[in-house]
Motif scaffolding. Structure first.
Motif, PDB file in Angstrom:
ATOM      1  N   ASP A  76       0.856  -1.200   0.000  1.00  0.00           N
ATOM      2  CA  ASP A  76       0.000   0.000   0.000  1.00  0.00           C
ATOM      3  C   ASP A  76       0.885   1.240   0.000  1.00  0.00           C
ATOM      4  OD1 ASP A  76       0.788   0.578   2.655  1.00  0.00           O
ATOM      5  OD2 ASP A  76      -0.840  -0.645   3.485  1.00  0.00           O
ATOM      6  N   GLU A  77       0.291   2.401   0.222  1.00  0.00           N
ATOM      7  CA  GLU A  77       1.067   3.649   0.122  1.00  0.00           C
ATOM      8  C   GLU A  77       2.199   3.739   1.142  1.00  0.00           C
ATOM      9  OE1 GLU A  77      -1.358   6.977   1.660  1.00  0.00           O
ATOM     10  OE2 GLU A  77      -2.888   5.467   2.047  1.00  0.00           O
ATOM     11  N   ASN A 134       3.436  -0.254   9.954  1.00  0.00           N
ATOM     12  CA  ASN A 134       3.087   1.139   9.704  1.00  0.00           C
ATOM     13  C   ASN A 134       3.211   1.992  10.973  1.00  0.00           C
ATOM     14  OD1 ASN A 134       2.267   3.288   8.156  1.00  0.00           O
ATOM     15  ND2 ASN A 134       0.089   2.779   8.273  1.00  0.00           N
TER      16      ASN A 134
HETATM   17  C1  LIG Z   1      -0.569   5.336   5.620  1.00  0.00           C
HETATM   18  O1  LIG Z   1      -0.127   6.115   6.739  1.00  0.00           O
HETATM   19  C2  LIG Z   1      -0.913   7.243   7.016  1.00  0.00           C
HETATM   20  C3  LIG Z   1      -0.250   7.989   8.160  1.00  0.00           C
HETATM   21  O2  LIG Z   1       0.038   7.133   9.241  1.00  0.00           O
HETATM   22  C4  LIG Z   1      -2.333   6.831   7.335  1.00  0.00           C
HETATM   23  O3  LIG Z   1      -3.150   7.947   7.562  1.00  0.00           O
HETATM   24  C5  LIG Z   1      -2.901   5.984   6.186  1.00  0.00           C
HETATM   25  O4  LIG Z   1      -4.180   5.499   6.518  1.00  0.00           O
HETATM   26  C6  LIG Z   1      -1.976   4.828   5.872  1.00  0.00           C
HETATM   27  N1  LIG Z   1      -2.450   4.066   4.732  1.00  0.00           N
HETATM   28  C7  LIG Z   1      -2.797   2.777   4.812  1.00  0.00           C
HETATM   29  C8  LIG Z   1      -3.260   2.130   3.550  1.00  0.00           C
HETATM   30  O5  LIG Z   1      -2.727   2.131   5.845  1.00  0.00           O
END
Ligand SMILES: *[C@@H]1O[C@H](CO)[C@@H](O)[C@H](O)[C@H]1NC(C)=O
Ligand SMILES: *[C@@H]1O[C@H](CO)[C@@H](O)[C@H](O)[C@H]1NC(C)=O
Ligand SMILES: *[C@@H]1O[C@H](CO)[C@@H](O)[C@H](O)[C@H]1NC(C)=O
Ligand SMILES: *[C@@H]1O[C@H](CO)[C@@H](O)[C@H](O)[C@H]1NC(C)=O
Length: 401
Positions: A76-77, A134
């Protein structure tokens, strides 16, 4: 058509008859848990019927369900996700995409499933590991291992150890940008049992240059030698994992011998020469007063069968059997236990054993928690208590890793 309708009718009737399930009053999201428990009970009942009809084994049916829930390695991102192998053992690696000047922390996660089921690919574990990578900006490695009943002890343990050993090599840590001084091993349920055994091995084996900084054990299963602890008695008809089913599945880790299952249900499965091991799981001394009151300690019946397969008295199956001099080498530990859980007392006794030898332990007990709550974090089986456990676990990791 007629047959299908009959099956559906039968299923509905069974479902209805199981609706009269009695749950403790303090269970959060009461009706969701009733639905979950009813479905699990009905499914187990039908699975056992089908097994008796000789169509398919119960555990094969459940394995099929677990496989339906598997995910692909999707980046993912924030996180790059990939499936690969460490020393021939399948793993899923989560790498944060953010730039980092310093080497990162790493978490190795071993999934639960009673040694018979599951994979890091299951939606619940994939979501937990992705979340960990994450939130902590850390590398996460989900480890798979060959499962029972096709494979018995010590295959499950050896697979996990091989993957960990591979990862702890200098060139591999460097390749993934990991700080060798900041590595955690985690797991849930039977996976937490494997994580416990692997950590004991890594910390005491001089063959490992890099040691583990911390371990996190989520409702861990840590012994099989006493099958009549207070938590076994209280959770005989437990919500996700009733006692008969737990014993049936756990015994498959060691043997296909059905007489062993029956013996374990009566708590008379251990041989005479195992007597000295019961001091390590003596709940009358190791459980806090609150959990043992109202129960009378009786020693298991020894030597009735003289089973002798590998693993029965082994610390790699029952890490609670490790002696105090081994336990002293263990790193700071997080243990989470749930009240409504057959393996609750395994975790509670490990807390006492570690504290008794001076290991730093953080213990969270979820008063209204149920076993396997972490597996119910994705729709439609979304339970709030699963998210709470996840957040407590992540917050401890963040402070200590
Ligand atoms: C990626 O990280 C950001 C900041 O922590 C968050 O807001 C976002 O939901 C995350 N994206 C995914 C796909 O988990
Ligand atoms: C367990 O502890 C009790 C004391 O609470 C003791 O009487 C009993 O002998 C112990 N049993 C074993 C096997 O250690
Ligand atoms: C099990 O072994 C013990 C001694 O090791 C012996 O006294 C007992 O009779 C044996 N039991 C059976 C069922 O063979
Ligand atoms: C403790 O257990 C370890 C490994 O199982 C063993 O090598 C050691 O000798 C034992 N120590 C004592 C004091 O019993």
């Amino acid at each position: 058509m007629g047959f299908k309708a009959l099956c559906l009718g039968l299923f509905c009737a069974l479902f209805a008859s199981h609706l009269y399930i009695s749950l403790p009053d303090d269970i959060e999201e009461y009706w969701k848990v009733v639905a979950l428990a009813t479905t699990a009970k009905t499914f187990t009942f039908m699975g056992m019927c089908i097994e008796h009809m000789g169509i398919i084994k119960y555990e094969e049916l459940v394995s099929m369900l677990f496989r339906l829930d598997e995910t692909q390695p999707v980046s993912d991102e924030n996180v790059t996700v990939m499936d690969t192998e460490f020393a021939g053992v399948p793993v899923r690696v989560y790498l944060p995409k953010r730039k980092s000047d310093a080497p990162r922390r790493a978490v190795i996660y071993i999934h639960g499933g009673a040694f018979c089921f599951g994979s890091f690919k299951n939606a619940g574990f994939d979501s937990l590991n992705r979340w960990t990578a994450n939130k902590l900006d850390s590398i996460v490695v989900g480890v798979d291992y060959r499962l029972a009943p096709q494979h018995h002890f010590p295959v499950q343990f050896e697979d996990c150890l091989a993957a960990v050993k591979f990862f702890l090599q200098d060139e591999i840590l460097e390749k993934y940008g990991v700080d060798p001084a900041r590595i955690c091993i985690s797991g849930d349920s039977s996976g937490a049992g494997l994580a416990t055994g692997v950590t004991q091995q890594v910390q005491t084996d001089t063959g490992f240059k890099h040691k583990i900084k911390i371990q996190a054990l989520l409702y861990p299963a840590l012994q099989i030698i006493d099958s009549y602890l207070p938590s076994h008695q209280e959770n005989e008809h437990g919500i996700i994992l009733p006692r008969d089913l737990a014993i049936k599945l756990v015994s498959l880790h060691l043997t296909k011998d059905e007489t062993f299952v029956e013996a374990m249900r009566r708590n008379e499965h251990m041989p005479q020469e195992s007597r000295h091991l019961f001091q390590f799981v003596n709940w009358s001394t190791l459980l806090p007063e609150k959990y043992r009151k109202g129960y009378v300690y009786t020693e298991p019946i020894l030597g009735k069968h003289n089973f002798s397969f590998p693993g029965l008295m082994d610390i790699r199956v029952s890490p609670l059997l490790a002696n105090d001099s081994l336990l002293q080498n263990l790193p700071p530990t997080y243990i989470l236990t749930c009240q409504y859980d057959i393996v609750r007392d395994d975790g509670l006794m490990y807390v006492s054993r570690l504290q008794n030898v001076g290991v730093q332990v953080t213990h969270d007990h979820i008063e209204n928690g149920i076993h396997a709550a972490l597996s119910f974090m994705t729709p439609p089986l979304y339970l709030h208590v699963g998210l709470r456990i996840r957040d407590m676990y992540i917050s401890w990791l963040d402070k200590n890793l």
